[in-house]
Scaffold this motif. Structure first.
Motif, PDB file in Angstrom:
ATOM      1  N   PRO A 192       0.817  -1.232   0.000  1.00 24.48           N
ATOM      2  CA  PRO A 192       0.000   0.000   0.000  1.00 24.48           C
ATOM      3  C   PRO A 192       0.844   1.272   0.000  1.00 24.48           C
ATOM      4  CG  PRO A 192      -0.991  -1.627   1.430  1.00 24.48           C
ATOM      5  CD  PRO A 192       0.331  -2.195   1.014  1.00 24.48           C
ATOM      6  N   GLN A 193       1.884   1.335   0.844  1.00 22.63           N
ATOM      7  CA  GLN A 193       2.727   2.534   0.880  1.00 22.63           C
ATOM      8  C   GLN A 193       3.542   2.652  -0.387  1.00 22.63           C
ATOM      9  OE1 GLN A 193       2.879   5.137   3.172  1.00 22.63           O
ATOM     10  NE2 GLN A 193       4.018   5.964   1.415  1.00 22.63           N
ATOM     11  N   LEU A 194       4.115   1.549  -0.868  1.00 19.98           N
ATOM     12  CA  LEU A 194       4.921   1.598  -2.089  1.00 19.98           C
ATOM     13  C   LEU A 194       4.076   1.966  -3.300  1.00 19.98           C
ATOM     14  CD1 LEU A 194       7.202  -1.502  -1.510  1.00 19.98           C
ATOM     15  CD2 LEU A 194       7.946   0.879  -1.668  1.00 19.98           C
ATOM     16  N   GLY A 195       2.813   1.535  -3.303  1.00 21.85           N
ATOM     17  CA  GLY A 195       1.916   1.912  -4.388  1.00 21.85           C
ATOM     18  C   GLY A 195       1.735   3.418  -4.455  1.00 21.85           C
ATOM     19  N   ALA A 196       1.610   4.051  -3.291  1.00 25.41           N
ATOM     20  CA  ALA A 196       1.510   5.515  -3.255  1.00 25.41           C
ATOM     21  C   ALA A 196       2.827   6.153  -3.668  1.00 25.41           C
ATOM     22  CB  ALA A 196       1.108   5.965  -1.852  1.00 25.41           C
ATOM     23  N   ASP A 197       3.935   5.565  -3.248  1.00 26.90           N
ATOM     24  CA  ASP A 197       5.247   6.133  -3.563  1.00 26.90           C
ATOM     25  C   ASP A 197       5.534   6.122  -5.066  1.00 26.90           C
ATOM     26  OD1 ASP A 197       5.700   6.532  -0.882  1.00 26.90           O
ATOM     27  OD2 ASP A 197       6.980   4.760  -0.627  1.00 26.90           O
ATOM     28  N   ILE A 198       5.165   5.031  -5.747  1.00 28.58           N
ATOM     29  CA  ILE A 198       5.517   4.944  -7.169  1.00 28.58           C
ATOM     30  C   ILE A 198       4.752   5.977  -7.989  1.00 28.58           C
ATOM     31  CG2 ILE A 198       3.806   3.216  -7.943  1.00 28.58           C
ATOM     32  CD1 ILE A 198       6.166   1.880  -9.472  1.00 28.58           C
ATOM     33  N   LEU A 199       3.585   6.386  -7.509  1.00 31.60           N
ATOM     34  CA  LEU A 199       2.804   7.396  -8.234  1.00 31.60           C
ATOM     35  C   LEU A 199       3.434   8.784  -8.145  1.00 31.60           C
ATOM     36  CD1 LEU A 199      -0.870   6.360  -7.338  1.00 31.60           C
ATOM     37  CD2 LEU A 199       0.474   5.764  -9.365  1.00 31.60           C
ATOM     38  N   THR A 200       4.307   8.984  -7.166  1.00 33.45           N
ATOM     39  CA  THR A 200       4.977  10.279  -7.020  1.00 33.45           C
ATOM     40  C   THR A 200       6.413  10.230  -7.534  1.00 33.45           C
ATOM     41  OG1 THR A 200       5.752   9.804  -4.770  1.00 33.45           O
ATOM     42  CG2 THR A 200       3.571  10.815  -4.997  1.00 33.45           C
ATOM     43  N   GLY A 201       6.804   9.120  -8.146  1.00 39.53           N
ATOM     44  CA  GLY A 201       8.152   9.003  -8.681  1.00 39.53           C
ATOM     45  C   GLY A 201       9.207   8.725  -7.641  1.00 39.53           C
ATOM     46  N   ALA A 202       8.789   8.230  -6.463  1.00 40.10           N
ATOM     47  CA  ALA A 202       9.725   8.032  -5.357  1.00 40.10           C
ATOM     48  C   ALA A 202      10.295   6.615  -5.297  1.00 40.10           C
ATOM     49  CB  ALA A 202       9.040   8.353  -4.034  1.00 40.10           C
ATOM     50  N   VAL A 203      10.006   5.788  -6.291  1.00 39.14           N
ATOM     51  CA  VAL A 203      10.525   4.414  -6.305  1.00 39.14           C
ATOM     52  C   VAL A 203      11.598   4.300  -7.376  1.00 39.14           C
ATOM     53  CG1 VAL A 203       9.970   1.996  -6.750  1.00 39.14           C
ATOM     54  CG2 VAL A 203       8.391   3.409  -5.426  1.00 39.14           C
ATOM     55  N   GLN A 204      12.771   3.847  -6.976  1.00 42.07           N
ATOM     56  CA  GLN A 204      13.892   3.664  -7.913  1.00 42.07           C
ATOM     57  C   GLN A 204      14.040   2.188  -8.251  1.00 42.07           C
ATOM     58  OE1 GLN A 204      17.818   5.587  -7.096  1.00 42.07           O
ATOM     59  NE2 GLN A 204      18.619   3.502  -7.101  1.00 42.07           N
ATOM     60  N   GLY A 205      14.304   1.915  -9.532  1.00 39.69           N
ATOM     61  CA  GLY A 205      14.599   0.538  -9.938  1.00 39.69           C
ATOM     62  C   GLY A 205      13.394  -0.366  -9.872  1.00 39.69           C
ATOM     63  N   ARG A 206      13.603  -1.608  -9.422  1.00 40.14           N
ATOM     64  CA  ARG A 206      12.582  -2.626  -9.461  1.00 40.14           C
ATOM     65  C   ARG A 206      12.233  -3.106  -8.052  1.00 40.14           C
ATOM     66  NH1 ARG A 206       9.521  -3.062 -11.894  1.00 40.14           N
ATOM     67  NH2 ARG A 206       9.314  -5.244 -12.471  1.00 40.14           N
ATOM     68  N   VAL A 207      10.949  -3.278  -7.791  1.00 36.11           N
ATOM     69  CA  VAL A 207      10.453  -3.825  -6.532  1.00 36.11           C
ATOM     70  C   VAL A 207       9.934  -5.237  -6.800  1.00 36.11           C
ATOM     71  CG1 VAL A 207       8.721  -3.630  -4.717  1.00 36.11           C
ATOM     72  CG2 VAL A 207       9.852  -1.575  -5.582  1.00 36.11           C
ATOM     73  N   VAL A 208      10.490  -6.216  -6.104  1.00 38.26           N
ATOM     74  CA  VAL A 208      10.046  -7.605  -6.232  1.00 38.26           C
ATOM     75  C   VAL A 208       9.246  -7.963  -4.997  1.00 38.26           C
ATOM     76  CG1 VAL A 208      10.796 -10.019  -6.235  1.00 38.26           C
ATOM     77  CG2 VAL A 208      11.881  -8.376  -7.754  1.00 38.26           C
TER      78      VAL A 208
END
Length: 332
Positions: free
Chosen positions: A311-327
């Protein structure tokens, strides 16, 4: 087959949907031919939308299991193409949007949507690649189908620190291309150089709306994950006969561009659709990923999480705050 854990999006009145960890019975799965024990899934921009309160306009029915891709082992199959024990990967086909997806320990899907996992590629590596990396390989294939070779010059990758851009950078560099990586985050420069980028281009250099239809011929090709004004600007910088593979719209869906680069330089704008890509093209792309993507570089992009982190990472990726790949490890 036993019950399973899933991250279920459940409607909560006017507030929209929320993600809840549930223990489900096999009978909860949708009807389809093949049941898969999911080892890993991953996180993409679309997943962030599907995990949001309103489903990003992609999810219509609740309760719902998001996750637009997964890899695992067949448990049961009513289709002769697959048998128990087969390792498979799924991306696209609106799984995780219109059909229950990979954020669960079990999935049931149509046999037509699956691809046998190539030899030498683990289910974890397949999801380190995921839809983002699969899309990146489709983009490289499209550019090369239209004549791109390393000898023709630098290739630009926009949104280079994101999922598609990271894998595209690594693939291109491994194939001998000089890669110019565009990013708005200066702190990712070392990361991008480690993937094989030969130089870093600040996003601000390309973010301004195009003022002239043609600029200096700079790039032999481009993989663009941004769209919008940046894509319009890049079109005017592509060398004669070069191509841009458009894979995303992080910067907007409008294209304030001129037709002049197409008419006077004969450039190509190639749309990359990974969702409905035909089976034989999928199989070829996965075979090339297994053969050509440097796995050590792939691992350097990966962050491993569990269902509860999504849930938190889903919000983060929408703001461009996720780098690389999440497995996503479904057994974590």
């Amino acid at each position: 087959m036993m019950g399973f854990k899933a991250l279920v999006m459940e409607q909560q009145g006017d507030a929209g949907a929320v993600a809840v960890l549930r223990d489900l019975e096999i009978s909860a799965l949708p009807e389809a031919e093949v049941t898969v024990a999911v080892d890993y899934s991953t996180l993409n921009y679309k997943d962030g939308l599907c995990l949001s309160a309103k489903g990003g306009g992609l999810v219509r029915n609740y309760p719902h299991v998001a996750g637009i891709d997964f890899a695992g082992v067949v448990e049961a199959s009513d289709d002769p193409r697959y048998a128990a024990g087969d390792r498979v990967v799924l991306t696209g086909w609106r799984v995780g949007e219109a059909h229950w997806g990979g954020y669960a320990q079990k999935a049931r899907v149509k046999a037509d949507w699956l691809v046998p996992l190539p030899q030498g590629l683990s289910t974890r590596q397949a999801m380190a690649v995921g839809t983002a990396g699969f899309t990146a390989m489709l983009a490289v294939m499209a550019l090369e189908d239209h004549g791109l070779t390393p000898e023709k010059g630098e290739v630009l990758v926009t949104g280079a620190a994101g999922g598609v851009g990271s894998v595209a950078t690594a693939i291109l560099a491994a194939r001998g291309y000089q890669v110019a990586a565009v990013t708005g985050r200066p702190e990712t420069a070392d990361y991008l150089h480690a993937l094989g980028a030969s130089r870093i281009v600040a996003r601000e250099e390309l973010a301004e709306t195009v003022k002239r239809p043609l600029e200096a011929e700079t790039w032999a090709g481009c993989i663009d994950a941004v769209g919008g004004a940046m894509l319009a600007r890049v079109l005017g910088q592509i060398k004669h006969g070069g191509s841009v593979a458009a894979v995303g719209l992080a910067g907007g869906s409008a294209l304030p561009a001129s037709v002049i680069p197409f008419l006077l330089r004969g450039i190509n704008l190639l749309g990359i659709d990974s969702v409905l890509c035909p089976f034989e093209r999928r199989k070829l792309a996965w075979a090339r990923i297994a053969a050509e993507l440097p796995m050590a570089k792939l691992e350097s992009m990966v962050r491993e999480v569990g269902l509860g982190d999504l849930p938190q990472l889903g919000a983060d990726i929408l703001t461009g705050a996720v780098q690389g790949r999440v497995v996503v490890d479904l057994n974590k």
